[in-house]
Design an enzyme around this catalytic site. Structure first.
Site, PDB file in Angstrom:
ATOM      1  N   HIS A 267      36.044  33.812  28.746  1.00  0.00           N
ATOM      2  CA  HIS A 267      36.563  33.588  30.109  1.00  0.00           C
ATOM      3  C   HIS A 267      35.230  33.895  31.325  1.00  0.00           C
ATOM      4  O   HIS A 267      34.398  34.745  30.657  1.00  0.00           O
ATOM      5  CB  HIS A 267      37.683  34.248  30.437  1.00  0.00           C
ATOM      6  CG  HIS A 267      37.927  35.134  30.929  1.00  0.00           C
ATOM      7  ND1 HIS A 267      37.321  35.786  31.868  1.00  0.00           N
ATOM      8  CD2 HIS A 267      38.509  36.404  30.320  1.00  0.00           C
ATOM      9  CE1 HIS A 267      38.192  37.504  31.866  1.00  0.00           C
ATOM     10  NE2 HIS A 267      38.677  37.617  30.708  1.00  0.00           N
TER      11      HIS A 267
ATOM     12  N   HIS B 269      36.690  32.879  39.702  1.00  0.00           N
ATOM     13  CA  HIS B 269      36.558  31.505  40.368  1.00  0.00           C
ATOM     14  C   HIS B 269      36.935  31.669  41.386  1.00  0.00           C
ATOM     15  O   HIS B 269      37.502  32.570  42.353  1.00  0.00           O
ATOM     16  CB  HIS B 269      38.241  31.028  40.429  1.00  0.00           C
ATOM     17  CG  HIS B 269      39.361  32.558  39.597  1.00  0.00           C
ATOM     18  ND1 HIS B 269      39.861  32.046  40.738  1.00  0.00           N
ATOM     19  CD2 HIS B 269      39.777  33.247  38.781  1.00  0.00           C
ATOM     20  CE1 HIS B 269      40.682  32.807  40.375  1.00  0.00           C
ATOM     21  NE2 HIS B 269      40.833  33.877  39.405  1.00  0.00           N
TER      22      HIS B 269
ATOM     23  N   HIS C  61      43.253  29.327  41.633  1.00  0.00           N
ATOM     24  CA  HIS C  61      41.994  28.565  41.362  1.00  0.00           C
ATOM     25  C   HIS C  61      41.762  27.689  42.209  1.00  0.00           C
ATOM     26  O   HIS C  61      42.462  26.126  42.269  1.00  0.00           O
ATOM     27  CB  HIS C  61      42.145  28.096  40.156  1.00  0.00           C
ATOM     28  CG  HIS C  61      41.852  29.367  38.595  1.00  0.00           C
ATOM     29  ND1 HIS C  61      42.733  28.682  37.876  1.00  0.00           N
ATOM     30  CD2 HIS C  61      42.405  30.258  38.436  1.00  0.00           C
ATOM     31  CE1 HIS C  61      43.022  30.110  36.618  1.00  0.00           C
ATOM     32  NE2 HIS C  61      42.752  31.171  37.377  1.00  0.00           N
TER      33      HIS C  61
ATOM     34  N   GLU D 165      35.490  39.065  37.633  1.00  0.00           N
ATOM     35  CA  GLU D 165      36.949  39.586  36.436  1.00  0.00           C
ATOM     36  C   GLU D 165      36.727  39.469  34.695  1.00  0.00           C
ATOM     37  O   GLU D 165      37.409  38.996  34.461  1.00  0.00           O
ATOM     38  CB  GLU D 165      38.474  38.938  36.085  1.00  0.00           C
ATOM     39  CG  GLU D 165      38.130  37.682  36.408  1.00  0.00           C
ATOM     40  CD  GLU D 165      39.322  36.706  36.796  1.00  0.00           C
ATOM     41  OE1 GLU D 165      39.715  36.355  36.242  1.00  0.00           O
ATOM     42  OE2 GLU D 165      39.447  35.852  37.861  1.00  0.00           O
TER      43      GLU D 165
ATOM     44  N   ARG E  34      40.916  44.105  31.153  1.00  0.00           N
ATOM     45  CA  ARG E  34      40.243  42.902  32.487  1.00  0.00           C
ATOM     46  C   ARG E  34      40.477  44.298  33.437  1.00  0.00           C
ATOM     47  O   ARG E  34      41.354  44.518  34.123  1.00  0.00           O
ATOM     48  CB  ARG E  34      40.995  42.085  32.231  1.00  0.00           C
ATOM     49  CG  ARG E  34      40.366  40.588  33.396  1.00  0.00           C
ATOM     50  CD  ARG E  34      40.923  39.555  33.523  1.00  0.00           C
ATOM     51  NE  ARG E  34      42.213  38.981  33.801  1.00  0.00           N
ATOM     52  CZ  ARG E  34      42.773  38.730  31.962  1.00  0.00           C
ATOM     53  NH1 ARG E  34      42.658  38.893  31.623  1.00  0.00           N
ATOM     54  NH2 ARG E  34      44.197  38.523  32.681  1.00  0.00           N
TER      55      ARG E  34
HETATM   56  N1  GLY Z   1      45.467  35.025  37.832  1.00  0.00           N
HETATM   57  C1  GLY Z   1      45.090  34.108  37.179  1.00  0.00           C
HETATM   58  C2  GLY Z   1      43.432  34.375  36.771  1.00  0.00           C
HETATM   59  O1  GLY Z   1      43.208  35.150  37.320  1.00  0.00           O
HETATM   60  O2  GLY Z   1      42.762  33.723  37.036  1.00  0.00           O
HETATM   61 MN    MN Z   2      41.278  35.322  38.629  1.00  0.00          MN
HETATM   62 MN    MN Z   3      44.048  36.890  38.106  1.00  0.00          MN
END
Ligand code: GLY
Ligand code: MN
Ligand code: MN
Length: 446
Positions: free
Chosen positions: A356, A360, A367, A390, A411
């Site tokens: 990923h 964001h 988001h 993240e 993460r």
């Molecule tokens: N909790 C949703 C994200 O981290 O994008």
């Molecule tokens: Mn997020």
């Molecule tokens: Mn998140």
């Protein structure tokens, strides 16, 4: 029924946003903007999902009731009009207070307010002789149908000299750009939301031990959110132990946690409309094993590099590129991957374990609104933007990687505001270093 005895909303920021939108509309040909809030949605039979207003509507109004529409007219004299539910003593006995147009006009600073029942009758008159209609179509068929009917009602009067809008412009595009740069009022709310979520993560760490279920920890998070005044989680909490940490959107949260596993929690509250978004990963028994620590320290180093890349003028993708570089080198060092750093970056092999992106926009939506590219290029960061950082690493069982790393998923996610100097991290109060996590969990042991 009297209004609830809650602190009065500061309406100045909402008025200021309406004024900014109107100024932008003037610059682009004037006209009228129409924006409905979100509909109520059935969950099953006659039970509804908990109501959540539309983020764009709330951004301009501060008004939380369903069945409402805002109209903004950029004319010789600007006008703001709210359509909302009528006062209704019978319904208020069942469902609670509703403002009604008179009180809403005063409390939220509109020039006029009418009941929502008047919308269809008033729309053709409001659209008549407006050069441009600003709205967002294609999101809700019932709303699109209302707009189409009103436009056609105006067009039907053309022989009497009435002119229908000659252009329809996308309202969300303007609002997205405004929402991208948070004002002081928004930042203050987001700081409070981040604090509540950080405290919830501390509570979750303290409550975690082998033998407990993931949902017990989810309950601790939800308790901490609500007890601190947050209205709801900003998204469904991920409480993922052992192999579940490698399922990116795991939300079942029903597994019993075992000794020796990691627990990944991605959870954040919504406060007064604004989201927070934190992920922490920690050992269920309070002590990282060697391989767990290897992966954890790698992800933490990637996150540190990503944060260092956040500053005004840097482009949106700079933090991601910084994180990927550190992660890819670490994957080579730990023998998760073979080859050179350049080849792994070039062919994207690192995506086997990091699939990923590194963040964001964050705001009213988790988001959040706003484009990431402009004219085909990653946009530059500007003070007042809020983003998540993240990075992660997720290793599913696979004969080609050392078995000691199987089922490790890590993460680490924090929320950052771009400042003049670099960035401000809103979520530092959730422990992040190995030492701080282990100390918290040691102290929490019964
Ligand atoms: N909790 C949703 C994200 O981290 O994008
Ligand atoms: Mn997020
Ligand atoms: Mn998140």
């Amino acid at each position: 029924m009297n209004p609830p005895t809650e602190p009065r909303l500061d309406i100045a920021p909402f008025r200021a946003r309406r004024a900014r939108l109107l100024a932008r509309m003037h610059a682009l040909g004037g006209g009228i903007a129409l924006l409905p809030t979100a509909p109520e949605r059935p969950r099953n039979r006659d039970a509804l999902y908990p109501y959540r207003f539309d983020s764009y509507f709330y951004y301009l109004t501060g008004f939380c009731e369903p069945e409402a529409v805002v109209a903004l007219i950029a004319g010789e004299e600007d006008r703001s009009i709210l359509f909302c539910r009528a006062k209704d003593e019978e319904r208020e006995i069942w469902d609670g207070y509703r403002f009604g147009p008179e009180a809403a006009q005063a409390a939220f600073g509109f020039d006029q307010a009418w009941t929502i029942g008047e919308l269809e009758r008033r729309l053709p008159e409001l659209l008549s002789n407006q050069p441009v209609l600003w709205c967002s179509l294609g999101y809700d068929r019932a709303w699109d149908d209302k707009i189409m009917a009103a436009l056609n009602a105006v067009r039907a009067q053309c022989r009497s000299g009435v002119v229908a809008p000659h252009a329809v412009r996308e309202l969300r595009t303007e609002l997205d750009e405004m929402r991208l740069i948070k004002d002081d009022f928004e930042l203050a709310t987001m700081r409070r939301a981040a604090c509540i979520s950080a405290a919830a993560h501390r509570r979750a760490m303290a409550a975690t031990r082998p033998g407990r279920f993931e949902y017990e920890i989810e309950a601790e998070l939800l308790y901490a959110f609500r007890a601190a005044g947050s209205q709801a989680p900003a998204y469904t909490s991920i409480v993922a132990s052992g192999p579940n940490a490698c399922v990116l959107h795991y939300v079942d949260n029903d597994r019993r946690m075992a000794d020796g596993e990691l627990l990944l929690i991605d959870a954040g509250c919504e406060l007064d409309g604004y989201a927070s978004d934190i992920t922490r990963t920690f050992p269920v028994n309070g002590r990282f094993s060697g391989p767990q620590r290897d992966i954890y320290e790698l992800v933490l180093a990637a996150q540190t590099a990503a944060k260092a890349a956040i500053r005004p003028g840097a482009h949106w993708n700079a933090p991601h590129e910084a994180a990927v570089k550190v992660l890819a080198q670490g994957m080579l060092d730990l023998k998760l991957l073979n080859g050179s750093l350049d080849s792994v970056l070039e062919n994207g092999d690192y995506r086997r374990f990091y699939m990923h992106r590194t963040g964001h926009w964050l705001g009213l939506d988790v988001h959040d609104a706003g484009d990431y590219k402009q004219d085909g290029h990653w946009r530059p960061l500007v003070p007042g933007m809020v983003l998540t950082v993240e990075p992660g690493c997720y290793i599913r069982p696979d004969e080609t990687v050392p078995e000691v790393f199987w089922n490790i998923g890590v993460r680490i996610e924090d929320d950052a505001v771009v400042t003049a100097q670099g960035c401000e991290i809103l979520t530092d109060e959730a422990p992040r270093s190995v030492a701080d996590i282990e100390a918290l969990m040691r102290e929490a042991q019964p």
